[in-house]
Design an enzyme around this catalytic site. Structure first.
Site, short mmCIF file in Angstrom:
data_model
loop_
_atom_site.label_atom_id
_atom_site.label_comp_id
_atom_site.label_asym_id
_atom_site.label_seq_id
_atom_site.Cartn_x
_atom_site.Cartn_y
_atom_site.Cartn_z
N ASP A 297 -7.81 -5.07 8.60
CA ASP A 297 -7.41 -3.81 7.97
C ASP A 297 -7.27 -3.95 6.46
OD1 ASP A 297 -5.19 -5.42 7.95
OD2 ASP A 297 -3.81 -3.96 8.80
N GLU B 186 0.82 -1.21 0.00
CA GLU B 186 0.00 0.00 0.00
C GLU B 186 0.85 1.26 0.00
OE1 GLU B 186 -3.57 -1.86 2.75
OE2 GLU B 186 -1.78 -1.11 3.71
P1 NAD Z 1 2.08 -10.70 13.59
O1 NAD Z 1 1.94 -11.68 12.47
O2 NAD Z 1 3.41 -10.37 14.10
O3 NAD Z 1 1.20 -11.20 14.84
C1 NAD Z 1 -0.11 -11.66 14.73
C2 NAD Z 1 -0.36 -12.65 15.87
O4 NAD Z 1 -1.75 -13.02 15.83
C3 NAD Z 1 0.45 -13.93 15.76
O5 NAD Z 1 1.20 -14.14 16.95
C4 NAD Z 1 -0.61 -15.03 15.56
O6 NAD Z 1 -0.26 -16.26 16.15
C5 NAD Z 1 -1.81 -14.39 16.23
N1 NAD Z 1 -3.09 -14.94 15.81
C6 NAD Z 1 -3.51 -15.24 14.55
N2 NAD Z 1 -4.76 -15.73 14.59
C7 NAD Z 1 -5.14 -15.71 15.89
C8 NAD Z 1 -6.34 -16.10 16.56
N3 NAD Z 1 -7.39 -16.59 15.89
N4 NAD Z 1 -6.41 -15.93 17.91
C9 NAD Z 1 -5.33 -15.43 18.59
N5 NAD Z 1 -4.18 -15.09 18.02
C10 NAD Z 1 -4.09 -15.22 16.67
O7 NAD Z 1 1.32 -9.40 13.08
P2 NAD Z 1 1.44 -7.90 13.65
O8 NAD Z 1 2.52 -7.14 12.95
O9 NAD Z 1 1.42 -7.93 15.14
O10 NAD Z 1 0.07 -7.31 13.11
C11 NAD Z 1 -1.15 -7.78 13.64
C12 NAD Z 1 -2.28 -7.30 12.77
O11 NAD Z 1 -2.41 -5.88 12.87
C13 NAD Z 1 -2.06 -7.60 11.28
O12 NAD Z 1 -3.28 -8.07 10.76
C14 NAD Z 1 -1.71 -6.25 10.68
O13 NAD Z 1 -2.08 -6.15 9.32
C15 NAD Z 1 -2.53 -5.33 11.57
N6 NAD Z 1 -2.03 -3.96 11.66
C16 NAD Z 1 -2.97 -2.97 11.69
C17 NAD Z 1 -2.57 -1.66 11.82
C18 NAD Z 1 -3.59 -0.57 11.91
O14 NAD Z 1 -3.26 0.59 11.84
N7 NAD Z 1 -4.84 -0.90 12.11
C19 NAD Z 1 -1.21 -1.34 11.89
C20 NAD Z 1 -0.28 -2.38 11.89
C21 NAD Z 1 -0.70 -3.70 11.78
#
Ligand code: NAD
Length: 343
Positions: free
Chosen positions: A223, A52
């Protein structure tokens, strides 16, 4: 500012001070919402994830972030989210700062979540559940303690190694942490629930029966089109707050609902044009997707701190011939450095 420069800045100023100050910069920019050019981000989707570009300008400065979202990356030893950003002068078009935005995205996302919760969660909120203990999770915990004083955490991840990593990072920092065996157990007794999982699917990390009166939900992980965390019924029971409606309708939890489902934009709450929480029993939902103005604010914050302390490295990125029209001369100068021109 590369990764080391941002790490040094956080080390020098202190993580929770950075999060609090960054939340202040974001709120300041949200209060002058009308001054910004706004558009949903440009997204290039693939089966594995999304890349993005997120631009905005306030007429003085222009910023954009390059960011991805690839949930399967962690299995390859890569981050789910990486990014970098640029802050430029509108009057000259010259970039002033190029910065890493992987750590900075985690900082600004957590700062935005905490800023939203300060207006939307109950004043007496003291316990937060965090579902998903990946890269973003510690930043969220620190931001909520810094901005709202939340010290009690109930946490859950499907992957025990993520839980171990979280506990190791958060040890001896003054948090009271309970590890739950399911998301349903984690939310028991929580005043605030942060969902921050990564999975390109329409998940129900929270179902309707898990959400009690008075909760504030900070839904961070949904997101992107086809990537959500909350059961749609929850959204109908509470009031939904968003960053920029046209983008959130595509990417947020509300993609599950009809296109005219009523939402309130956060800037309206920040500038007193709409109420935040309207009572102790209300369910409030911040449908976070991440918006360009937050990256603009974060870059502005990094730039100001960089100028103060001299962090960062000067890059020879912009060609600067002595005569601006003699760009070609930069190519020939090295090859014929000693050839004088007779005038
Ligand atoms: P990451 O991959 O490091 O961590 C995600 C965690 O979620 C992992 O530890 C995984 O095991 C866990 N997980 C997956 N499915 C699960 C479930 N059903 N129950 C419990 N735990 C579960 O990712 P990250 O960098 O921490 O990002 C997390 C999310 O936040 C991503 O989807 C990312 O796109 C989103 N994000 C959003 C914003 C925003 O501004 N809204 C900003 C950054 C990241």
């Amino acid at each position: 500012m590369d990764v080391d420069a941002v790490v040094n800045l956080v080390d020098r100023i202190g993580l929770e001070t950075v999060l609090t100050e960054m939340a202040g910069y974001i709120e300041e920019d949200y209060r002058r919402w009308g001054e910004f050019e706004k558009s949903p981000r440009l997204a290039s989707h693939s089966p594995d994830g999304v890349i993005e570009l997120m631009p905005t300008s306030d007429g003085q400065a222009f910023a954009f972030k390059y960011v991805n979202g690839h949930p399967a990356n962690t299995a390859k030893g890569l981050q789910t989210v990486v990014g970098f950003g640029v802050l430029a002068s509108v009057s000259t078009g010259y970039p002033e700062l190029i910065a890493e935005m992987t750590i900075t995205t985690a900082l600004r996302t957590a700062a935005t979540s905490a800023m939203a919760a300060r207006h939307l969660a109950r004043d007496d909120a003291s316990t937060m559940a965090i579902i998903g203990l990946g890269a973003q999770s510690e930043f969220q915990a620190h931001a909520f303690r810094a901005v709202l004083g939340v010290r009690r955490l109930r946490v859950y991840d499907v992957d025990p190694s993520a839980t171990r990593k979280f506990l190791a990072n958060m040890r001896d920092l003054g948090f009271e942490i309970t590890v739950a065996r399911s998301a349903a157990e984690a939310v028991l007794g929580a005043d605030i629930v942060t969902t921050v999982t990564a999975d390109k699917a329409q998940n129900h990390i929270l179902s309707d029966n898990m959400v009690g009166a008075g909760m504030h939900l900070n839904a961070v992980g949904g997101d992107c089109p086809g990537k959500t965390e909350l059961a749609a019924d929850i959204l109908r029971r509470g009031e939904v707050f968003v960053e920029f409606t046209p983008q959130t309708r595509i990417e947020g939890e509300i993609q599950q609902l009809e296109p005219d489902f009523p939402v309130t934009e956060l800037w309206q709450v920040m500038s007193g044009k709409a109420p935040g929480r309207r009572g102790a029993e209300q369910i409030t939902i911040f449908d976070s997707v991440g918006f360009a103005i937050e990256d603009f604010s974060a870059l502005r914050y990094l730039r100001d701190r960089m100028v103060e302390a001299g962090d960062g490295t000067r890059l020879n990125l912009l060609a600067a011939p002595t005569d601006p029209r003699d760009l070609f001369g930069l190519l020939t100068a090295r090859e014929h450095p000693a050839t004088p021109v007779a005038v």
